[in-house]
Design a protein around this motif. Structure first.
Motif, mmCIF file in Angstrom:
data_model
loop_
_atom_site.group_PDB
_atom_site.id
_atom_site.type_symbol
_atom_site.label_atom_id
_atom_site.label_comp_id
_atom_site.label_asym_id
_atom_site.label_seq_id
_atom_site.Cartn_x
_atom_site.Cartn_y
_atom_site.Cartn_z
ATOM 1 N N GLU A 20 0.841 -1.209 0.000
ATOM 2 C CA GLU A 20 0.000 0.000 0.000
ATOM 3 C C GLU A 20 0.872 1.254 0.000
ATOM 4 O OE1 GLU A 20 -3.163 0.294 -0.418
ATOM 5 O OE2 GLU A 20 -3.751 -1.800 -0.272
ATOM 6 N N GLU A 21 1.941 1.251 0.773
ATOM 7 C CA GLU A 21 2.823 2.433 0.827
ATOM 8 C C GLU A 21 3.442 2.724 -0.540
ATOM 9 O OE1 GLU A 21 3.571 4.702 3.085
ATOM 10 O OE2 GLU A 21 2.811 3.844 4.947
ATOM 11 N N ARG A 181 1.906 8.142 15.146
ATOM 12 C CA ARG A 181 2.046 8.786 13.826
ATOM 13 C C ARG A 181 1.999 7.752 12.708
ATOM 14 N NH1 ARG A 181 6.332 11.391 16.168
ATOM 15 N NH2 ARG A 181 7.890 10.160 15.042
ATOM 16 N N MET A 182 2.701 6.635 12.923
ATOM 17 C CA MET A 182 2.772 5.612 11.873
ATOM 18 C C MET A 182 1.401 4.961 11.646
ATOM 19 S SD MET A 182 5.856 5.749 10.805
ATOM 20 C CE MET A 182 6.178 4.285 9.860
ATOM 21 N N ARG A 183 0.681 4.746 12.741
ATOM 22 C CA ARG A 183 -0.648 4.125 12.609
ATOM 23 C C ARG A 183 -1.633 5.037 11.883
ATOM 24 N NH1 ARG A 183 0.513 2.447 17.825
ATOM 25 N NH2 ARG A 183 -0.792 4.074 18.707
ATOM 26 N N ALA A 187 -1.952 4.194 4.437
ATOM 27 C CA ALA A 187 -1.649 2.811 4.033
ATOM 28 C C ALA A 187 -1.834 1.861 5.220
ATOM 29 C CB ALA A 187 -0.217 2.722 3.492
ATOM 30 N N PHE A 188 -1.398 2.292 6.397
ATOM 31 C CA PHE A 188 -1.575 1.465 7.594
ATOM 32 C C PHE A 188 -3.071 1.283 7.872
ATOM 33 C CE2 PHE A 188 -2.357 0.595 11.965
ATOM 34 C CZ PHE A 188 -1.309 -0.196 12.399
ATOM 35 N N GLN A 189 -3.792 2.390 7.816
ATOM 36 C CA GLN A 189 -5.231 2.356 8.135
ATOM 37 C C GLN A 189 -5.985 1.424 7.185
ATOM 38 O OE1 GLN A 189 -7.104 3.779 10.582
ATOM 39 N NE2 GLN A 189 -5.164 4.306 11.552
#
Ligand SMILES: N[C@@H](CCC(=O)N[C@@H](CS)C(=O)NCC(=O)O)C(=O)O
Length: 197
Positions: A20-21, A181-183, A187-189
């Motif tokens: 996704e990233e 922040r990363m969550r 893309a993570f979501q």
């Protein structure tokens, strides 16, 4: 198109997040470990596996390294000193977080009951807390290695979340803010929404 074998609730999360990233299309073969479709591509039956044409690559960190190198994203180039630091960080996270979490998880509910040792999860929790302190010393911010996000962040944040899920505390403000922040990354979501309850 890539094929990802595994579920978002497993280490396949790392591969899905990476894809996704970097915006690469994929097909998700949503199967758990030891499914016949997994054995067909990985003799150990473990997930994740990445199908690439007629070939397949196992092990999340190898898959992420392959994708990063192939697409020239989320990695320092091979042969640079930064890449050596990136690889070292990945190995440290695998040794000091992933393996500790995995042993605790296996002795909590994965191994046959007669093979589980009741004291192991609390011993692993102690190790995890100690290893988080070492990781905090290596953390540069805003990403693990500084200004550039790398695949080491994907593996590390996946482990931080895994720790949160089994109540292994992360008592470091910079790492907690980093995880948050990363969550929040789209893309993570997107991958988090694929996890089944
Ligand atoms: N080093 C591998 C570990 C893979 C792994 O152990 N996956 C788990 C699911 S998260 C699994 O398939 N477990 C089944 C087993 O241990 O037999 C990786 O990073 O992908």
């Amino acid at each position: 198109m890539y094929k990802v074998y595994g579920k978002a609730s497993t280490r396949a999360f790392r591969v899905l997040w990476m894809l996704e990233e970097i915006g690469e299309p994929y097909e998700l073969v949503e199967v758990g470990p030891h499914d016949p479709q997994v054995y067909a591509v990985n003799p150990s039956g473990k997930v994740p596996v990445l199908g690439v044409g007629d070939d397949a690559v196992s092990d999340s960190s190898a898959i992420l390294t392959y994708l990063a190198d192939r697409h020239g994203k989320l990695t320092y180039p091979a042969g640079t000193i930064e890449r050596a630091h990136q690889d070292a960080l990945i190995h440290a996270v695998l040794d000091e977080l992933d393996s500790v979490l995995w042993v605790a998880t296996r002795h909590s509910f994965i191994l046959p009951e007669e093979q589980r040792v009741a004291e192991i999860p609390s011993a692993m929790k102690w190790e995890f807390e100690r290893n988080i302190k070492t990781l905090a010393k290596r953390f540069k911010g805003p990403f693990l290695m500084g200004e550039e996000m790398t695949i080491a962040d994907i593996i590390c944040v996946h482990c931080l979340n895994w720790g949160f899920g089994i109540k292994f505390p992360v008592e470091d403000d910079a790492l907690l803010a980093y995880g948050k922040r990363m969550r929040a990354r789209p893309a993570f979501q997107k991958v988090a929404a694929m996890r089944q309850p």
